[in-house]
Design a protein around this motif. Structure first.
Motif: not given
Length: 318
Positions: A211-215, A238-249
Motif C-alpha cells: 500500500g505504499k508508493l516508492s520512486c 511527485l511521489t506524494h501527488l501520484i500516491a494521492h491520486e492512486c489511493g496509496l501512502e
C-alpha cells in the motif's frame, strides 16, 4: 539528526574528500565522483533540506510546469519562478535577432565583472518582460524545446504516436500495481539537438508494496549544491501527488546519480552547510478535494513546519 540532511551531507563530504577535479561544459570546473545512491523514507517527513533554506515554491511550481506538459518559461515567469531563465535567455542572445551587448559566456562573466553583470541583468530583465508580454517572442525564445514536460506528457515514438507517460503510470498503478513497467523516460537521443538543456534527471520508476508508493529517479549529471536539493524535493512531491491520486501512502524515494559533482565555485558554500546542525523535517499536506494530479495548483499544496537554516547563495553554471 534527520536522515535526509544526513545522507545529503555525507555525499558532500565524500565528494570533497574523494572526488576528482574535472573540466565541464560551462567552463567552471567541478569536483566529481561517479555513481552514488541516496535513500529517503518519506514516512519520516518531507525531504526538504534544513541545513539551508530550499525555496519550496520554486520546486512545486516547476513540477506543476512539468506535469502540464509545458516547455515555455512564460508559465514559470508568471509564477515568479526564474530557475530556467538563463537557458531561454541564452537561446535569445545566441540568435540572429539579438542585437544588444555581447553576452558571450554571460554566466561566468557576470560573476567576475560587476560592470558586465549590471549590463547582463538589464538584458535579462528585458528578456523576461518580453516573454511575459510578447506572444511571438515568447513562442520563439521562451520555449526551451522538447524538455521534461514534453517528454513526460507527449513522448513521440518511432511509430509516430504520442504517449502520455505520466497518465500511463497512473493508469497502470491503479490497474496493475505489481507492474515493473511504471517508468517514465525523458531521454530521447533523436531530440537532444532540439533541447536547450538535455535532461539531467532522465528517468524515474515507481514501485508499489504494501500500500505504499516508492520512486527511484536517475540522473546523468548533478549539481549537488544547487540542483540536488531541488531534485530530491521535486521527486518527493511527485511521489506524494501520484500516491494521492492512486489511493496509496508514500514509501521510499531513491536517488541514483552518475556524474555527481560540486562546482568549484560552490565549495565554500558546501563547507558552510556542513557546519550546520540539521533540524526536524517538514511535512506535506495536499488538498484532498483535488482528484487528478493534473488539476493541482500551488494553493493545493501546503508545506507544514519548515524551519531551516538561512539560505546560502551560489551562482548557477549555465
Amino acid at each position: 539528526m534527520n536522515q535526509a540532511d544526513k545522507v545529503y551531507l555525507d555525499l558532500c563530504r565524500n565528494i570533497l574528500e574523494h572526488g576528482t577535479k574535472k573540466e565541464d561544459r560551462t567552463g567552471t570546473g567541478t569536483i566529481s565522483i561517479f555513481g552514488y545512491q541516496l535513500r529517503f523514507n518519506l514516512q519520516e517527513g518531507f525531504p526538504l533540506l534544513t541545513t539551508k533554506r530550499v525555496p519550496f515554491r520554486l520546486v512545486a511550481t516547476e513540477l506543476l510546469w512539468f506535469l502540464k506538459g509545458d516547455t515555455n518559461v512564460r508559465y514559470l515567469l508568471e509564477n515568479n519562478n526564474h530557475i530556467w531563465d538563463e537557458w531561454g535567455f541564452q537561446k535569445w542572445v545566441e540568435s540572429e535577432q539579438y542585437d544588444g551587448p555581447d553576452m558571450t559566456n554571460f554566466g561566468l562573466r557576470s560573476q567576475e565583472d560587476e560592470q558586465f553583470n549590471a549590463i547582463y541583468q538589464e538584458q535579462l530583465k528585458m528578456y523576461q518582460e518580453r516573454v511575459l508580454t510578447d506572444d511571438d517572442f515568447a513562442k520563439e525564445f521562451g520555449d526551451l524545446g522538447n524538455v521534461y514536460g514534453k517528454q513526460w506528457r507527449s513522448w513521440e515514438g518511432a511509430d509516430g504516436k504520442v504517449y502520455d507517460q505520466i497518465q500511463y503510470i497512473i493508469n497502470e498503478i491503479k490497474r496493475n500495481p505489481d507492474s515493473r513497467r511504471l517508468l517514465c523516460n525523458a531521454w530521447s537521443a533523436s531530440e537532444l539537438e532540439n533541447q536547450q538543456l538535455p535532461p539531467c534527471h532522465y528517468a524515474f520508476q515507481f514501485y508499489v508494496n504494501e500500500g505504499k508508493l516508492s520512486c527511484m529517479f536517475n540522473m546523468r549529471s548533478n549539481d549537488v549544491f544547487l540542483g540536488l536539493p531541488f531534485n530530491i524535493a521535486s521527486y518527493a512531491l511527485l511521489t506524494h501527488l501520484i500516491a494521492h491520486e492512486c489511493g496509496l501512502e508514500v514509501g521510499e524515494l531513491i536517488y541514483s546519480g552518475a556524474d555527481v559533482h560540486i562546482y568549484s565555485n560552490h565549495v565554500d558554500q558546501i563547507k558552510t552547510q556542513l557546519e550546520r546542525e540539521p533540524r526536524a523535517l517538514p511535512t506535506i499536506e495536499l488538498n484532498r478535494d483535488v482528484e487528478s494530479i493534473f488539476d493541482f495548483e500551488m494553493k493545493d499544496i501546503q508545506l507544514i513546519g519548515y524551519e531551516p537554516h538561512s539560505s546560502i547563495k551560489a551562482p548557477v553554471a549555465v
